[in-house]
Design a protein around this motif. Structure first.
Motif, mmCIF file in Angstrom:
data_model
loop_
_atom_site.group_PDB
_atom_site.id
_atom_site.type_symbol
_atom_site.label_atom_id
_atom_site.label_comp_id
_atom_site.label_asym_id
_atom_site.label_seq_id
_atom_site.Cartn_x
_atom_site.Cartn_y
_atom_site.Cartn_z
ATOM 1 N N GLY A 65 0.830 -1.210 0.000
ATOM 2 C CA GLY A 65 0.000 0.000 0.000
ATOM 3 C C GLY A 65 0.860 1.254 0.000
ATOM 4 O O GLY A 65 0.492 2.270 0.582
ATOM 5 N N GLY B 65 -0.296 5.073 -1.692
ATOM 6 C CA GLY B 65 -1.288 5.998 -1.138
ATOM 7 C C GLY B 65 -0.666 7.058 -0.253
ATOM 8 O O GLY B 65 0.569 7.138 -0.123
ATOM 9 N N ILE C 278 -0.298 7.822 3.156
ATOM 10 C CA ILE C 278 0.666 7.575 4.238
ATOM 11 C C ILE C 278 1.832 6.725 3.725
ATOM 12 O O ILE C 278 3.001 7.015 3.992
ATOM 13 C CB ILE C 278 -0.018 6.881 5.439
ATOM 14 N N GLY C 279 1.515 5.679 2.960
ATOM 15 C CA GLY C 279 2.550 4.770 2.453
ATOM 16 C C GLY C 279 3.526 5.476 1.531
ATOM 17 O O GLY C 279 4.738 5.220 1.575
ATOM 18 N N THR D 122 4.206 -1.588 -2.903
ATOM 19 C CA THR D 122 3.208 -2.294 -3.702
ATOM 20 C C THR D 122 1.897 -1.517 -3.730
ATOM 21 O O THR D 122 1.614 -0.681 -2.881
ATOM 22 C CB THR D 122 2.900 -3.700 -3.130
ATOM 23 N N ARG E 121 -1.554 4.248 -10.516
ATOM 24 C CA ARG E 121 -1.377 5.003 -9.268
ATOM 25 C C ARG E 121 0.000 4.702 -8.658
ATOM 26 O O ARG E 121 0.684 5.588 -8.149
ATOM 27 C CB ARG E 121 -2.497 4.606 -8.303
ATOM 28 N N SER F 131 -1.109 -1.459 3.353
ATOM 29 C CA SER F 131 -2.235 -1.653 2.424
ATOM 30 C C SER F 131 -3.527 -1.879 3.187
ATOM 31 O O SER F 131 -3.599 -2.702 4.099
ATOM 32 C CB SER F 131 -1.938 -2.870 1.541
ATOM 33 N N GLY G 142 -7.808 -0.110 3.983
ATOM 34 C CA GLY G 142 -8.782 0.972 3.869
ATOM 35 C C GLY G 142 -10.152 0.401 4.156
ATOM 36 O O GLY G 142 -10.309 -0.805 4.359
ATOM 37 N N ALA H 248 -13.137 -0.847 2.873
ATOM 38 C CA ALA H 248 -13.702 -1.349 1.618
ATOM 39 C C ALA H 248 -15.219 -1.257 1.621
ATOM 40 O O ALA H 248 -15.860 -1.493 0.596
ATOM 41 C CB ALA H 248 -13.248 -2.792 1.399
ATOM 42 N N THR I 113 -9.196 -7.245 3.027
ATOM 43 C CA THR I 113 -8.400 -6.057 2.698
ATOM 44 C C THR I 113 -7.431 -5.687 3.806
ATOM 45 O O THR I 113 -6.283 -5.306 3.544
ATOM 46 C CB THR I 113 -9.345 -4.858 2.432
ATOM 47 N N VAL J 50 -0.491 -1.627 10.266
ATOM 48 C CA VAL J 50 -1.227 -0.363 10.376
ATOM 49 C C VAL J 50 -2.678 -0.650 10.738
ATOM 50 O O VAL J 50 -3.382 -1.372 10.021
ATOM 51 C CB VAL J 50 -1.113 0.465 9.081
ATOM 52 N N GLY J 51 -3.087 -0.128 11.882
ATOM 53 C CA GLY J 51 -4.450 -0.302 12.361
ATOM 54 C C GLY J 51 -5.279 0.927 12.073
ATOM 55 O O GLY J 51 -5.096 1.586 11.038
ATOM 56 N N TYR K 277 -14.869 -2.715 9.115
ATOM 57 C CA TYR K 277 -13.526 -2.120 9.028
ATOM 58 C C TYR K 277 -12.878 -2.040 10.421
ATOM 59 O O TYR K 277 -11.737 -2.457 10.621
ATOM 60 C CB TYR K 277 -13.622 -0.730 8.392
ATOM 61 N N LYS L 152 -9.507 -4.042 11.764
ATOM 62 C CA LYS L 152 -8.316 -3.376 12.307
ATOM 63 C C LYS L 152 -8.062 -3.812 13.759
ATOM 64 O O LYS L 152 -6.907 -3.900 14.196
ATOM 65 C CB LYS L 152 -8.469 -1.859 12.210
ATOM 66 N N PRO M 189 -3.560 4.995 13.209
ATOM 67 C CA PRO M 189 -3.827 6.418 12.942
ATOM 68 C C PRO M 189 -5.264 6.808 13.280
ATOM 69 O O PRO M 189 -6.190 6.003 13.168
ATOM 70 C CB PRO M 189 -3.617 6.541 11.419
ATOM 71 N N TYR N 275 -7.718 10.416 12.312
ATOM 72 C CA TYR N 275 -8.039 11.070 11.030
ATOM 73 C C TYR N 275 -6.772 11.680 10.433
ATOM 74 O O TYR N 275 -6.147 12.547 11.034
ATOM 75 C CB TYR N 275 -9.108 12.144 11.252
HETATM 76 N N1 LIG Z 1 -6.324 8.261 6.213
HETATM 77 C C1 LIG Z 1 -6.883 8.015 7.393
HETATM 78 O O1 LIG Z 1 -7.589 8.868 7.972
HETATM 79 C C2 LIG Z 1 -6.633 6.669 8.053
HETATM 80 C C3 LIG Z 1 -7.114 6.484 9.369
HETATM 81 C C4 LIG Z 1 -6.907 5.271 10.012
HETATM 82 C C5 LIG Z 1 -6.234 4.254 9.353
HETATM 83 N N2 LIG Z 1 -5.787 4.445 8.071
HETATM 84 C C6 LIG Z 1 -5.083 3.322 7.436
HETATM 85 O O2 LIG Z 1 -3.876 3.776 6.885
HETATM 86 C C7 LIG Z 1 -3.477 2.920 5.809
HETATM 87 C C8 LIG Z 1 -3.034 3.758 4.611
HETATM 88 O O3 LIG Z 1 -4.187 4.426 4.081
HETATM 89 P P1 LIG Z 1 -4.138 5.939 3.512
HETATM 90 O O4 LIG Z 1 -4.859 6.778 4.486
HETATM 91 O O5 LIG Z 1 -2.764 6.311 3.115
HETATM 92 O O6 LIG Z 1 -5.113 5.788 2.269
HETATM 93 P P2 LIG Z 1 -4.798 5.710 0.689
HETATM 94 O O7 LIG Z 1 -4.155 6.993 0.254
HETATM 95 O O8 LIG Z 1 -6.086 5.321 0.070
HETATM 96 O O9 LIG Z 1 -3.743 4.513 0.529
HETATM 97 C C9 LIG Z 1 -4.147 3.167 0.668
HETATM 98 C C10 LIG Z 1 -3.102 2.240 0.066
HETATM 99 O O10 LIG Z 1 -3.526 0.881 0.241
HETATM 100 C C11 LIG Z 1 -3.814 0.263 -1.034
HETATM 101 N N3 LIG Z 1 -5.077 -0.501 -0.931
HETATM 102 C C12 LIG Z 1 -5.202 -1.845 -1.002
HETATM 103 N N4 LIG Z 1 -6.462 -2.239 -0.833
HETATM 104 C C13 LIG Z 1 -7.177 -1.125 -0.661
HETATM 105 C C14 LIG Z 1 -8.559 -0.880 -0.448
HETATM 106 N N5 LIG Z 1 -9.465 -1.870 -0.437
HETATM 107 N N6 LIG Z 1 -8.990 0.382 -0.285
HETATM 108 C C15 LIG Z 1 -8.104 1.403 -0.330
HETATM 109 N N7 LIG Z 1 -6.754 1.232 -0.560
HETATM 110 C C16 LIG Z 1 -6.305 -0.025 -0.714
HETATM 111 C C17 LIG Z 1 -3.864 1.426 -2.033
HETATM 112 O O11 LIG Z 1 -3.392 1.053 -3.335
HETATM 113 P P3 LIG Z 1 -4.287 0.166 -4.341
HETATM 114 O O12 LIG Z 1 -5.730 0.531 -4.094
HETATM 115 O O13 LIG Z 1 -3.790 0.499 -5.702
HETATM 116 O O14 LIG Z 1 -3.971 -1.262 -3.959
HETATM 117 C C18 LIG Z 1 -2.920 2.454 -1.423
HETATM 118 O O15 LIG Z 1 -1.570 2.191 -1.771
HETATM 119 C C19 LIG Z 1 -4.673 1.988 5.555
HETATM 120 O O16 LIG Z 1 -4.408 0.719 6.132
HETATM 121 C C20 LIG Z 1 -5.827 2.691 6.273
HETATM 122 O O17 LIG Z 1 -6.822 1.771 6.704
HETATM 123 C C21 LIG Z 1 -5.972 5.617 7.421
#
Ligand SMILES: NC(=O)c1ccc[n+]([C@@H]2O[C@H](COP(=O)([O-])OP(=O)(O)OC[C@H]3O[C@@H](n4cnc5c(N)ncnc54)[C@H](OP(=O)(O)O)[C@@H]3O)[C@@H](O)[C@H]2O)c1
Length: 241
Positions: free
Chosen positions: A9, A12, A14-15, A32, A38, A79, A81, A83, A108, A133-134, A145, A149, A175, A177
């Protein structure tokens, strides 16, 4: 010595930021994502090496691990989110939809973490670090979801006990928000944003760098006695006391 870092992941918010920072400090980084376009766009910003992979598919994970080759020093299971994002708030859901939402979110967020970690762990040397990552959603666990987590956090603690004697740490970063990510799929309303910010003690949204720096610390030499933990990065929106 440069470390070999694998970030699932990594395309995206954070990654991608974490990958950029790891490259900056001299690590060899593989990221990955499932969406090739993307992923390619993201490595132009991070400088990491891209490998297209769906981490919920065992055969793709096996190919990924062969491609990475040898031992990984740091594995970050980013990786994931929600879903089930599109189905939130439905009053009378069809059971087929409920089943699909739970299966998809467990796949996911949990299955992907378990598969990639299992595939990488065998070759990981002493000194290695796994960071899962939770989410703050785990603390309420009212959705598929959040439960997925919460299971990631529970598995983190169990796995830490198993591999600790090998000199490997396993932690979870949770994390709150975080803005500037794809998580909300561009559909966060100003009202919801304001409520999420207001729930914090420091009255601001988190940034990808807030989470990335915490992961970097947990994977660093200074954190070798921290294992089996969930570390919260949420500005106080959830406290452990
Ligand atoms: N942003 C927040 O507020 C927040 C809060 C709490 C936890 N998180 C966690 O932080 C991690 C990174 O997320 P992010 O905030 O950086 O979001 P993001 O920008 O959407 O990045 C998500 C990454 O995971 C991959 N992925 C694989 N399966 C996915 C799915 N079903 N839905 C969405 N993305 C998917 C995406 O690439 P592909 O889709 O191309 O595979 C992408 O590289 C995730 O585990 C998320 O649950 C985020």
């Amino acid at each position: 010595m440069p470390r070999d870092v694998l970030i699932t992941g990594g395309s995206g918010g954070i990654g991608q930021e974490l990958a950029r920072r790891c490259v900056e400090i001299g690590d060899r980084v593989v990221v990955t994502g499932r969406d090739e376009g993307r992923l390619v766009a993201s490595v132009e910003r991070s400088g990491a090496r891209p490998v297209v992979c769906d981490p919920t598919r065992p055969e793709e994970v096996e190919t990924l691990v062969r491609d990475v080759g040898g031992s990984v020093d740091v594995l970050v299971n980013m990786s994931g989110g929600n879903a089930d994002f599109d189905r939130q708030g439905v009053d009378h859901p069809r059971l087929d939809d409920v089943a699909d939402a739970w299966r998809t979110n467990l796949d996911t967020n949990l299955r992907s973490t378990v598969l990639v970690t299992t595939a990488v762990l065998g070759e990981m040397r002493p000194g290695g670090a796994v960071v899962n990552v939770g989410s703050i959603g785990a603390e309420y666990a009212s959705t598929s979801y959040g439960v997925a987590k919460a299971a990631v956090q529970a598995w983190t603690a169990g796995l830490s006990r198993e591999v600790g004697p090998r000199g490997i740490t396993v932690n979870c970063v949770s994390p709150g928000y975080i803005e500037d990510t794809g998580y909300f799929k561009g559909r966060l309303t100003p009202q919801r944003h304001a409520a999420l910010v207001n729930a914090t003690h420091d009255k601001r949204a988190g940034l990808p760098a807030d989470v990335a720096e915490t992961v970097l610390f947990l994977a660093s030499a200074g954190a070798r006695h921290i294992t089996g933990q969930t570390v919260h990065v949420n500005g106080g929106a959830f406290t452990t006391r």
